[in-house]
Design an enzyme around this catalytic site. Structure first.
Site, PDB file in Angstrom:
ATOM      1  N   LYS A  52      39.859  38.746  70.080  1.00  0.00           N
ATOM      2  CA  LYS A  52      41.211  39.319  70.171  1.00  0.00           C
ATOM      3  C   LYS A  52      41.763  39.584  68.762  1.00  0.00           C
ATOM      4  O   LYS A  52      42.375  40.619  68.511  1.00  0.00           O
ATOM      5  CB  LYS A  52      42.124  38.375  70.956  1.00  0.00           C
ATOM      6  CG  LYS A  52      41.811  38.365  72.441  1.00  0.00           C
ATOM      7  CD  LYS A  52      42.487  37.251  73.223  1.00  0.00           C
ATOM      8  CE  LYS A  52      41.975  37.234  74.653  1.00  0.00           C
ATOM      9  NZ  LYS A  52      42.434  36.101  75.456  1.00  0.00           N
ATOM     10  N   GLN A  96      45.972  30.829  75.111  1.00  0.00           N
ATOM     11  CA  GLN A  96      44.595  30.970  75.612  1.00  0.00           C
ATOM     12  C   GLN A  96      44.322  29.951  76.720  1.00  0.00           C
ATOM     13  O   GLN A  96      44.578  28.763  76.565  1.00  0.00           O
ATOM     14  CB  GLN A  96      43.603  30.783  74.459  1.00  0.00           C
ATOM     15  CG  GLN A  96      42.153  31.061  74.829  1.00  0.00           C
ATOM     16  CD  GLN A  96      41.873  32.521  75.198  1.00  0.00           C
ATOM     17  OE1 GLN A  96      42.633  33.421  74.849  1.00  0.00           O
ATOM     18  NE2 GLN A  96      40.779  32.753  75.894  1.00  0.00           N
ATOM     19  N   ASP A 119      50.463  38.659  78.246  1.00  0.00           N
ATOM     20  CA  ASP A 119      49.470  38.355  79.283  1.00  0.00           C
ATOM     21  C   ASP A 119      49.991  38.777  80.659  1.00  0.00           C
ATOM     22  O   ASP A 119      49.244  38.874  81.624  1.00  0.00           O
ATOM     23  CB  ASP A 119      49.269  36.832  79.311  1.00  0.00           C
ATOM     24  CG  ASP A 119      47.858  36.430  78.925  1.00  0.00           C
ATOM     25  OD1 ASP A 119      47.653  35.217  78.733  1.00  0.00           O
ATOM     26  OD2 ASP A 119      46.975  37.291  78.860  1.00  0.00           O
TER      27      ASP A 119
END
Ligand SMILES: Nc1nc(=O)c2c([nH]1)NC[C@@H]1CN(c3ccc(C(=O)N[C@@H](CCC(=O)O)C(=O)O)cc3)C=[N+]21
Length: 284
Positions: A52, A96, A119
């Site tokens: 990422k 994460q 997200d």
């Protein structure tokens, strides 16, 4: 049979994002920043977090990876998230997953400012998706819709779509996105009896069950389009999907591979959401 190469499609989308970021830079504006919070040393998480960060820099964005000790308390984690919420330079925040067992992921996600939740997992953004309002769409589902569009599947009126799996990260949101495009959607899961009798009627099949190569030819309707969301590591270290690609390839019109399918699209849509968050924050 057409292969839907997510790595190729994501390259196209990433170059569009790069151009937009360069335009902001040329106007003397700051660049978008994505803050990724990694707790512990799970090797898979570390590799995703690295990919990422690399993706951010490749499009001219900044990345801030905050690596926290596996034994951090929930309270301390929430404080770190609050610090990123409060930082006006930070546009996107991602925690994460999965987190170490002693931590509550829902509490962590709830602590993220919804306007920075790139997200799309915060209840506010999940609620916006459910009610058809503007909010962040989760990255993998957003990538899946772009992959379907790339093979001409945009208005899905008259199409039957079956989603295998009902996770908050993929199954549930992608079912809503398919419905928003007028598909007739069925969600099946591990408790669905005679699952193949349902999946074999699908014009569009989204496989997100987390079981390596479980989906065989008898699960598939001739001519279907299949998106394989599976990311299963086999003994030989290679990645495979939830679909037995070789078993189904002669039956489908199009299928996404694993790797080089949904995975790269997930990362590219994270960048897309981060740019969206930046534009939101810059507009004020
Ligand atoms: N808060 C949060 N958001 C996520 O979006 C999130 C997460 N946590 N935890 C883990 C999963 C998994 N995930 C992937 C990202 C890229 C690839 C990817 O690019 N895979 C490559 C292969 C990479 C390899 O070789 O290992 C491919 O499919 O071609 C896969 C999986 C994002 N996730």
């Amino acid at each position: 049979m057409e292969i839907i190469w997510g790595n190729e499609l994501s390259k196209k989308i990433k170059s569009e994002i790069k151009t937009e970021v360069e335009q902001y830079k040329a106007q003397g504006k700051r660049v978008p920043i994505l803050s990724v919070i990694l707790v512990g040393d799970n090797p898979a998480s570390q590799s995703y977090v690295r990919s990422k960060a690399k993706a951010c820099y490749a499009v001219g964005m900044e990345n801030r990876t905050i690596h926290l000790d596996a034994n951090i308390t929930q309270e301390k984690l929430q404080e770190v998230i609050a610090g990123q919420n409060a930082d006006p330079a930070v546009d996107g925040i991602l925690v994460q997953l999965p987190l170490p067992k002693h931590l509550d992921a829902d509490q962590a996600i709830d602590a993220i400012d919804p306007s920075k939740d790139v997200d799309g997992l915060h209840p506010v953004n999940a609620g916006c998706l459910l009610t058809g309002r503007k909010g962040f769409v989760p990255c993998t589902p957003k990538g899946i819709m772009a992959m379907l569009e790339s093979v001409g599947l945009d208005d899905l009126s008259g199409k039957r779509a079956v989603v295998c799996g009902r996770s908050n990260l993929v199954g549930k949101p992608v079912a809503l996105l398919l419905q928003n495009k007028n598909a007739t959607v069925t969600i099946v899961h591990s408790r669905t009896p005679e699952i193949e009798s349902i999946t074999s009627q699908a014009d569009i099949l989204i496989a997100a069950i987390g079981r390596p190569k479980m989906i065989k030819a008898n699960w598939i309707k001739k001519g279907a389009v299949v998106i394989d969301v599976g990311i299963n590591r086999m003994e030989n270290g290679k990645l495979c999907g939830d679909v037995d690609f070789d078993d189904v390839k002669d039956k489908v019109t199009a299928i996404s591979p694993v790797p080089k399918g949904v995975g790269p699209m997930t990362v590219c849509m994270l960048l897309s959401n981060t740019l969206e968050a930046y534009q939101l924050h810059e507009r004020g």
